[in-house]
Design a protein around this motif. Structure first.
Motif, PDB file in Angstrom:
ATOM      1  N   ALA A 104      54.629  31.939  29.068  1.00 21.77           N
ATOM      2  CA  ALA A 104      53.502  32.431  28.271  1.00 21.77           C
ATOM      3  C   ALA A 104      52.664  31.272  27.729  1.00 21.77           C
ATOM      4  CB  ALA A 104      54.014  33.309  27.133  1.00 21.77           C
ATOM      5  N   GLU A 105      53.321  30.221  27.263  1.00 24.13           N
ATOM      6  CA  GLU A 105      52.589  29.037  26.748  1.00 24.13           C
ATOM      7  C   GLU A 105      51.689  28.434  27.810  1.00 24.13           C
ATOM      8  OE1 GLU A 105      55.338  25.950  25.484  1.00 24.13           O
ATOM      9  OE2 GLU A 105      56.274  27.438  24.147  1.00 24.13           O
ATOM     10  N   ASN A 106      52.115  28.550  29.061  1.00 20.88           N
ATOM     11  CA  ASN A 106      51.343  27.972  30.166  1.00 20.88           C
ATOM     12  C   ASN A 106      50.410  28.983  30.829  1.00 20.88           C
ATOM     13  OD1 ASN A 106      52.262  24.990  30.906  1.00 20.88           O
ATOM     14  ND2 ASN A 106      54.021  26.096  30.069  1.00 20.88           N
ATOM     15  N   GLY A 107      50.260  30.134  30.210  1.00 21.57           N
ATOM     16  CA  GLY A 107      49.336  31.143  30.716  1.00 21.57           C
ATOM     17  C   GLY A 107      49.810  31.819  31.986  1.00 21.57           C
ATOM     18  N   LEU A 108      51.118  31.833  32.222  1.00 20.68           N
ATOM     19  CA  LEU A 108      51.657  32.417  33.450  1.00 20.68           C
ATOM     20  C   LEU A 108      52.049  33.871  33.200  1.00 20.68           C
ATOM     21  CD1 LEU A 108      53.933  29.438  34.556  1.00 20.68           C
ATOM     22  CD2 LEU A 108      51.470  29.742  34.890  1.00 20.68           C
ATOM     23  N   ALA A 109      51.721  34.717  34.153  1.00 19.16           N
ATOM     24  CA  ALA A 109      51.892  36.162  33.933  1.00 19.16           C
ATOM     25  C   ALA A 109      52.984  36.793  34.779  1.00 19.16           C
ATOM     26  CB  ALA A 109      50.570  36.875  34.202  1.00 19.16           C
ATOM     27  N   THR A 110      53.355  36.165  35.896  1.00 23.32           N
ATOM     28  CA  THR A 110      54.374  36.755  36.771  1.00 23.32           C
ATOM     29  C   THR A 110      55.501  35.743  36.987  1.00 23.32           C
ATOM     30  OG1 THR A 110      53.165  36.048  38.747  1.00 23.32           O
ATOM     31  CG2 THR A 110      52.749  38.281  37.974  1.00 23.32           C
ATOM     32  N   VAL A 111      56.723  36.207  36.766  1.00 23.67           N
ATOM     33  CA  VAL A 111      57.889  35.309  36.782  1.00 23.67           C
ATOM     34  C   VAL A 111      59.024  35.973  37.556  1.00 23.67           C
ATOM     35  CG1 VAL A 111      59.590  34.111  35.333  1.00 23.67           C
ATOM     36  CG2 VAL A 111      57.236  34.383  34.507  1.00 23.67           C
ATOM     37  N   ALA A 112      59.705  35.206  38.414  1.00 24.23           N
ATOM     38  CA  ALA A 112      60.869  35.720  39.147  1.00 24.23           C
ATOM     39  C   ALA A 112      62.126  34.959  38.733  1.00 24.23           C
ATOM     40  CB  ALA A 112      60.645  35.575  40.655  1.00 24.23           C
ATOM     41  N   PHE A 113      63.140  35.715  38.308  1.00 24.25           N
ATOM     42  CA  PHE A 113      64.410  35.118  37.870  1.00 24.25           C
ATOM     43  C   PHE A 113      65.513  35.363  38.892  1.00 24.25           C
ATOM     44  CE2 PHE A 113      62.642  35.707  33.558  1.00 24.25           C
ATOM     45  CZ  PHE A 113      63.121  34.581  32.886  1.00 24.25           C
ATOM     46  N   PRO A 114      66.341  34.363  39.177  1.00 30.25           N
ATOM     47  CA  PRO A 114      67.625  34.638  39.809  1.00 30.25           C
ATOM     48  C   PRO A 114      68.599  35.031  38.699  1.00 30.25           C
ATOM     49  CG  PRO A 114      67.449  32.297  39.432  1.00 30.25           C
ATOM     50  CD  PRO A 114      66.194  32.933  38.849  1.00 30.25           C
ATOM     51  N   SER A 115      69.825  35.345  39.056  1.00 28.81           N
ATOM     52  CA  SER A 115      70.816  35.727  38.058  1.00 28.81           C
ATOM     53  C   SER A 115      71.497  34.461  37.527  1.00 28.81           C
ATOM     54  CB  SER A 115      71.826  36.679  38.691  1.00 28.81           C
ATOM     55  OG  SER A 115      72.769  37.070  37.734  1.00 28.81           O
ATOM     56  N   ILE A 116      70.962  33.972  36.413  1.00 30.37           N
ATOM     57  CA  ILE A 116      71.381  32.673  35.874  1.00 30.37           C
ATOM     58  C   ILE A 116      72.852  32.694  35.456  1.00 30.37           C
ATOM     59  CG2 ILE A 116      70.959  31.069  33.940  1.00 30.37           C
ATOM     60  CD1 ILE A 116      67.986  32.201  34.166  1.00 30.37           C
ATOM     61  N   SER A 117      73.554  31.629  35.801  1.00 30.23           N
ATOM     62  CA  SER A 117      74.966  31.383  35.416  1.00 30.23           C
ATOM     63  C   SER A 117      75.999  32.219  36.147  1.00 30.23           C
ATOM     64  CB  SER A 117      75.188  31.569  33.899  1.00 30.23           C
ATOM     65  OG  SER A 117      74.792  30.439  33.183  1.00 30.23           O
ATOM     66  N   THR A 118      75.580  33.187  36.972  1.00 38.26           N
ATOM     67  CA  THR A 118      76.592  34.083  37.554  1.00 38.26           C
ATOM     68  C   THR A 118      77.116  33.622  38.922  1.00 38.26           C
ATOM     69  OG1 THR A 118      74.991  35.572  38.623  1.00 38.26           O
ATOM     70  CG2 THR A 118      75.608  36.074  36.346  1.00 38.26           C
ATOM     71  N   GLY A 119      76.713  32.423  39.342  1.00 33.57           N
ATOM     72  CA  GLY A 119      77.242  31.852  40.583  1.00 33.57           C
ATOM     73  C   GLY A 119      78.271  30.771  40.245  1.00 33.57           C
ATOM     74  N   ALA A 120      77.904  29.537  40.493  1.00 32.39           N
ATOM     75  CA  ALA A 120      78.816  28.399  40.262  1.00 32.39           C
ATOM     76  C   ALA A 120      79.311  28.347  38.818  1.00 32.39           C
ATOM     77  CB  ALA A 120      78.095  27.100  40.614  1.00 32.39           C
ATOM     78  N   TYR A 121      78.515  28.797  37.867  1.00 33.10           N
ATOM     79  CA  TYR A 121      78.889  28.704  36.451  1.00 33.10           C
ATOM     80  C   TYR A 121      79.797  29.834  35.981  1.00 33.10           C
ATOM     81  CZ  TYR A 121      75.975  24.586  35.492  1.00 33.10           C
ATOM     82  OH  TYR A 121      75.450  23.322  35.455  1.00 33.10           O
ATOM     83  N   GLY A 122      80.049  30.839  36.858  1.00 30.70           N
ATOM     84  CA  GLY A 122      81.140  31.786  36.644  1.00 30.70           C
ATOM     85  C   GLY A 122      80.957  32.870  35.589  1.00 30.70           C
ATOM     86  N   PHE A 123      79.742  33.057  35.089  1.00 35.82           N
ATOM     87  CA  PHE A 123      79.492  34.101  34.076  1.00 35.82           C
ATOM     88  C   PHE A 123      79.616  35.464  34.756  1.00 35.82           C
ATOM     89  CE2 PHE A 123      77.224  34.130  29.825  1.00 35.82           C
ATOM     90  CZ  PHE A 123      77.376  35.481  29.573  1.00 35.82           C
ATOM     91  N   PRO A 124      80.455  36.373  34.261  1.00 38.00           N
ATOM     92  CA  PRO A 124      80.602  37.675  34.936  1.00 38.00           C
ATOM     93  C   PRO A 124      79.284  38.447  34.953  1.00 38.00           C
ATOM     94  CG  PRO A 124      82.307  37.365  33.246  1.00 38.00           C
ATOM     95  CD  PRO A 124      81.316  36.267  33.065  1.00 38.00           C
ATOM     96  N   ILE A 125      78.929  38.925  36.125  1.00 31.49           N
ATOM     97  CA  ILE A 125      77.627  39.586  36.291  1.00 31.49           C
ATOM     98  C   ILE A 125      77.506  40.839  35.410  1.00 31.49           C
ATOM     99  CG2 ILE A 125      78.409  40.831  38.368  1.00 31.49           C
ATOM    100  CD1 ILE A 125      75.019  39.618  38.633  1.00 31.49           C
ATOM    101  N   ARG A 126      78.623  41.564  35.235  1.00 33.59           N
ATOM    102  CA  ARG A 126      78.610  42.779  34.394  1.00 33.59           C
ATOM    103  C   ARG A 126      78.203  42.480  32.952  1.00 33.59           C
ATOM    104  NH1 ARG A 126      77.875  47.838  35.753  1.00 33.59           N
ATOM    105  NH2 ARG A 126      78.874  48.098  37.740  1.00 33.59           N
ATOM    106  N   ARG A 127      78.573  41.314  32.497  1.00 39.18           N
ATOM    107  CA  ARG A 127      78.231  40.926  31.128  1.00 39.18           C
ATOM    108  C   ARG A 127      76.862  40.238  31.093  1.00 39.18           C
ATOM    109  NH1 ARG A 127      82.606  38.722  26.870  1.00 39.18           N
ATOM    110  NH2 ARG A 127      81.305  37.316  25.653  1.00 39.18           N
ATOM    111  N   ALA A 128      76.514  39.529  32.172  1.00 37.44           N
ATOM    112  CA  ALA A 128      75.256  38.773  32.190  1.00 37.44           C
ATOM    113  C   ALA A 128      74.041  39.693  32.367  1.00 37.44           C
ATOM    114  CB  ALA A 128      75.287  37.740  33.318  1.00 37.44           C
ATOM    115  N   ALA A 129      74.173  40.706  33.225  1.00 40.00           N
ATOM    116  CA  ALA A 129      72.993  41.526  33.563  1.00 40.00           C
ATOM    117  C   ALA A 129      72.383  42.202  32.331  1.00 40.00           C
ATOM    118  CB  ALA A 129      73.351  42.545  34.646  1.00 40.00           C
TER     119      ALA A 129
END
Ligand code: AR6
Length: 174
Positions: free
Chosen positions: A105-130
């Motif tokens: 938002a600070e950079n005036g950007l309107a469209t953003v795509a996220f991967p599922s952060i931390s739920t791969g190599a970092y092992g965060f359970p997807i059920r809790r992360a989502a």
């Protein structure tokens, strides 16, 4: 949310958006998983710019150009490593989503795509992360109408099912 949230399966490096979010590590100097894919697709200039940033703390976010990616920018955020759930992982993961969208938002950007952060190599359970990801993004979108669209880009069918189920709770049907 009037179509402002999209849950889809795919490769985040293919998204033509104002910014893709990278699940980076504290060095910001590349790695495996989605980080490796983003650096490969963006080309060596991305690493050059990342070298100037001095790393990034867990839960924080920094922005660079997108170089050869179809996305104009990359927002690098560092997710928490999962240690069982009682070391502040939930709050740090929420901070990743919140700080990434604040930077967009600070950079005036309107469209953003996220991967599922931390739920791969970092092992965060997807059920809790989502649900953390979905709730935090919902709050940011409600607070800031300049954010037009957020994509949750799931890498597997199974991950997408989890996101869709959790989204029913958080956003209602549809
Ligand atoms: N598009 C979308 N999602 C992807 C892609 C892709 N191209 N590739 C993988 N995923 P991870 P983390 C999914 O391990 O857990 C790196 O080495 C993947 O299936 O990429 O935050 C960094 O340098 C999973 O669901 O990130 C760090 O050291 C999700 O993206 C560390 O990994 C996140 O998995 C960060 O670990």
């Amino acid at each position: 949310m009037d179509g402002r949230v999209v849950i889809t399966k795919g490769d985040v490096t293919a998204f033509e958006v104002d910014a893709v979010v990278n699940a980076a590590n504290k060095t910001l100097l590349g790695g495996g998983g989605v980080d490796g894919a983003i650096h490969r697709a963006a080309g060596p200039q991305l690493l050059e710019e990342c070298r100037t940033l001095g790393g990034c703390e867990t839960g924080q976010a920094k922005i660079t150009g997108g170089y050869r990616l179809p996305a104009r920018h990359v927002i690098h955020t560092v997710g928490p490593v999962w240690h069982g759930g009682d070391r502040g992982e939930d709050a740090l993961l929420a901070a990743c989503y919140r700080n990434s969208l604040a930077l967009a938002a600070e950079n005036g950007l309107a469209t953003v795509a996220f991967p599922s952060i931390s739920t791969g190599a970092y092992g965060f359970p997807i059920r809790r992360a989502a649900p953390i990801a979905l709730r935090t993004v919902r709050e940011a979108l409600e607070a800031d109408p300049s954010l037009r669209k957020v994509y949750f880009v799931c890498f597997s069918e199974g991950d997408m099912e989890v996101y869709l189920e959790e989204a029913k709770e958080i956003f209602g049907e549809g």
